[in-house]
Design a protein around this motif. Structure first.
Motif, PDB file in Angstrom:
ATOM      1  N   ASN A 142       0.618  -1.281  -0.011  1.00 12.60           N
ATOM      2  CA  ASN A 142       0.047  -0.057  -0.024  1.00 12.60           C
ATOM      3  C   ASN A 142       0.872   1.189  -0.068  1.00 12.60           C
ATOM      4  O   ASN A 142       0.274   2.448   0.655  1.00 12.60           O
ATOM      5  N   LYS A 143       2.104   1.161  -0.532  1.00 13.76           N
ATOM      6  CA  LYS A 143       2.914   2.316  -0.533  1.00 13.76           C
ATOM      7  C   LYS A 143       2.826   2.644  -2.179  1.00 13.76           C
ATOM      8  O   LYS A 143       3.023   1.924  -3.109  1.00 13.76           O
ATOM      9  N   GLU A 144       2.941   3.989  -2.270  1.00 13.87           N
ATOM     10  CA  GLU A 144       3.011   4.560  -3.830  1.00 13.87           C
ATOM     11  C   GLU A 144       4.390   4.302  -4.427  1.00 13.87           C
ATOM     12  O   GLU A 144       5.487   4.435  -3.815  1.00 13.87           O
ATOM     13  N   VAL A 145       4.195   3.881  -5.752  1.00 18.23           N
ATOM     14  CA  VAL A 145       5.620   3.588  -6.533  1.00 18.23           C
ATOM     15  C   VAL A 145       5.374   4.203  -7.788  1.00 18.23           C
ATOM     16  O   VAL A 145       3.928   4.615  -8.337  1.00 18.23           O
ATOM     17  N   LYS A 146       6.227   4.784  -8.412  1.00 16.88           N
ATOM     18  CA  LYS A 146       6.091   5.423  -9.751  1.00 16.88           C
ATOM     19  C   LYS A 146       6.664   4.596 -10.879  1.00 16.88           C
ATOM     20  O   LYS A 146       7.800   4.084 -10.836  1.00 16.88           O
ATOM     21  N   LEU A 147       5.870   4.362 -12.029  1.00 18.96           N
ATOM     22  CA  LEU A 147       6.290   3.357 -13.033  1.00 18.96           C
ATOM     23  C   LEU A 147       6.338   4.301 -14.291  1.00 18.96           C
ATOM     24  O   LEU A 147       5.645   5.442 -14.411  1.00 18.96           O
TER      25      LEU A 147
END
Length: 521
Positions: A147-152
């Motif tokens: 539930n952590k934000e990741v940038k793709l």
């Protein structure tokens, strides 16, 4: 029961004087639905609601799942729900219009509204088979399994005629080498290469573009020459020339990626290819009214065959240009490398050339010119690789500042002792301390010698203390001057008072007459 309840709410609001548009907005339903309910009697509405409950729809078994998706992600499109259903239930065969109507009913019943953003586009002529591929990059922020934000980051390709698409993802920003590798993967996926490739003016492939004169990065220029394709760069703010790929970027973001949970990049790319085969290249295209996969089977015959490129990783890019940033560094493969201070010129030519020799990065002003800097290539990301000789020698500036301040005191030994102690106690703030001393010298110069003696005697080793003591001495001097002025003023006032106490002699009227020569006789 839900439809019947909605019917009752519509009639209640109508009796309260609400207009159709207001009722529709308040209940989150269409105006046509409001009109339909207002024309129906309660008995008719009851029969209609019962018939709905008795009639089973093909999507009823998936109703709860679809409701949970809509409640969790209100911005889901019916097309994305269709893809999710097919992913979860591979054997499901159902038309897109059926899903759209079912989703629309669910939104009305459960008041799950969706915000729609409209954009104007201009129609362009269709291109022949095998003529053009459009390319663009995109990025999106998602939640992972923790539930952590990741940038793709992703790159997309689309054949302009068939709308056949390819997409590849990375968990970090793309480099030029990544871009070249993805081109090769896209050509393999398409089964050939087109005559022309269309791009934005992206820094991964271009250095500059001036009135049509395009300068490519060294790596991409070498790749273009080897593959021998024609390259077209779009003008800025000109979406019509690459509208197909812009739609694909949006399609990838909002149909495939949005609201999915990220696990790892390999699994994500596998899901992306599966989505292309299941939805992206299989569904009927809204403009062409054909399936991209079926049209691609014909277009593939018009693509140029692509032989394996053996030298993608070769040293064709031995001389690559980079731009010097204002802080006198260049960027290479997600790291920053320093150049000598002053290399950057505000209005000058800040282009430099870099060469790679084994594990060394060489930076030159000209391709065959003198070497500006040499660095060991870093294997990390986001690092600053700095040669200390490229930095300003700040110690020289501080030392000169110290000497300038010491010379302004009559007792140089005392001043040197005080400045030396400042440097020991405030090594990170020496310049700030010296600026305070300079301020005090400017405003309280006459008191500074005495203040310096007091500070050394009482061991007050701070520029703030020196300033405060000198300011206190200046105020004391001002007070004495005022008191002396008051005493002087008091003495003058006493003399005036004594003078006023001497009374004039008062004469009788007969005396004045006699002086005037007996005028009164």
């Amino acid at each position: 029961m839900e439809k019947l309840l909605l019917y009752v709410q519509v009639h209640q609001l109508s009796e309260q004087g609400f207009k159709v548009a207001k009722i529709a907005k308040k209940l989150g339903i269409s105006r046509n639905t409001v009109y339909k309910f207002l024309k129906m009697s309660f008995e008719e509405a009851s029969d209609w609601a019962n018939s709905l409950n008795q009639r089973r729809k093909k999507l009823d078994p998936y109703r709860d799942q679809m409701i949970s998706w809509l409640k969790e992600h209100p911005d889901l499109s019916s097309a994305q729900i269709e893809d999710w259903l097919k992913e979860k239930h591979p054997g499901l065969t159902i038309g897109g219009s059926t899903i759209r109507l079912f989703v629309k009913d669910l939104r009305e019943i459960y008041h799950i509204s969706k915000e729609i953003h409209a954009r104007s586009h201009e129609a362009v002529d269709e291109l022949p088979m095998g003529y053009q591929v459009q390319v663009d990059w995109g990025e999106i922020t998602l939640k992972n399994v923790l539930n952590k934000e990741v940038k793709l980051y992703f790159i997309t390709f689309v054949l302009s005629h068939s709308r056949y698409k390819y997409v590849e993802w990375l968990g970090r920003p793309f480099t030029t080498k990544d871009t070249i590798r993805c081109h090769e993967n896209a050509f393999a996926y398409f089964g050939g290469m087109p005559e022309e490739l269309v791009y934005d003016q992206d820094h991964l492939i271009t250095v500059s573009e001036n009135a049509g004169d395009v300068i490519l990065t060294g790596e991409f220029q070498a790749y273009k020459e080897q593959r021998k394709f024609r390259l077209h760069l779009c003008r800025k703010a000109d979406p019509q020339s690459k509208g197909k790929i812009e739609n694909v970027v949006k399609y990838v973001k909002y149909n495939f990626a949005k609201n999915r949970v990220f696990t790892n990049i390999d699994t994500w790319n596998e899901k992306g290819i599966a989505w292309l085969e299941r939805t992206g290249n299989y569904n009927v295209h809204n403009t062409t009214k054909k399936r991209p996969a079926e049209v691609h089977a014909l277009e593939k015959q018009h693509l140029k065959p692509v032989s394996p490129l053996l030298s993608i990783e070769s040293d064709n890019s031995s001389s690559i240009t980079r731009t010097v940033c204002p802080d006198n560094v260049i960027k290479y493969k997600s790291n920053r490398y320093s150049v000598p201070l002053g290399t950057y010129r505000r209005n000058g030519d800040n282009k430099v050339f870099i060469e790679l020799k084994e594990s060394e990065l060489i930076i030159k002003k000209q391709s065959q010119g003198e070497v500006l800097a040499r660095h060991i290539l870093s294997t990390g990301k986001g690092e600053l690789i700095k040669n200390r000789q490229h930095a300003r020698d700040r110690s020289k500036g501080i030392q000169a500042y110290k000497e300038t301040i010491i010379r302004q005191f009559n007792d140089g030994d005392q001043a040197a002792l005080f400045i030396q102690e400042l440097s020991k106690r405030y090594p990170r703030y020496v310049r700030d301390q010296l600026q305070i001393v300079q301020y005090a010298l400017h405003h309280f110069r006459q008191e500074m010698e005495q203040a310096l003696t007091i500070c050394i005697k009482d061991q007050l080793w701070s520029a703030n203390d020196l300033r405060d003591v000198s300011q206190h001495l200046a105020r004391q001097k001002e007070t004495k001057v005022v008191q002396a002025s008051c005493q002087t003023q008091g003495s003058q006032n006493d003399r005036v008072a004594r003078t006023r106490q001497v009374a004039a002699t008062v004469r009788e009227m007969d005396d004045y007459i006699q002086i005037l020569g007996g005028m009164g006789q």
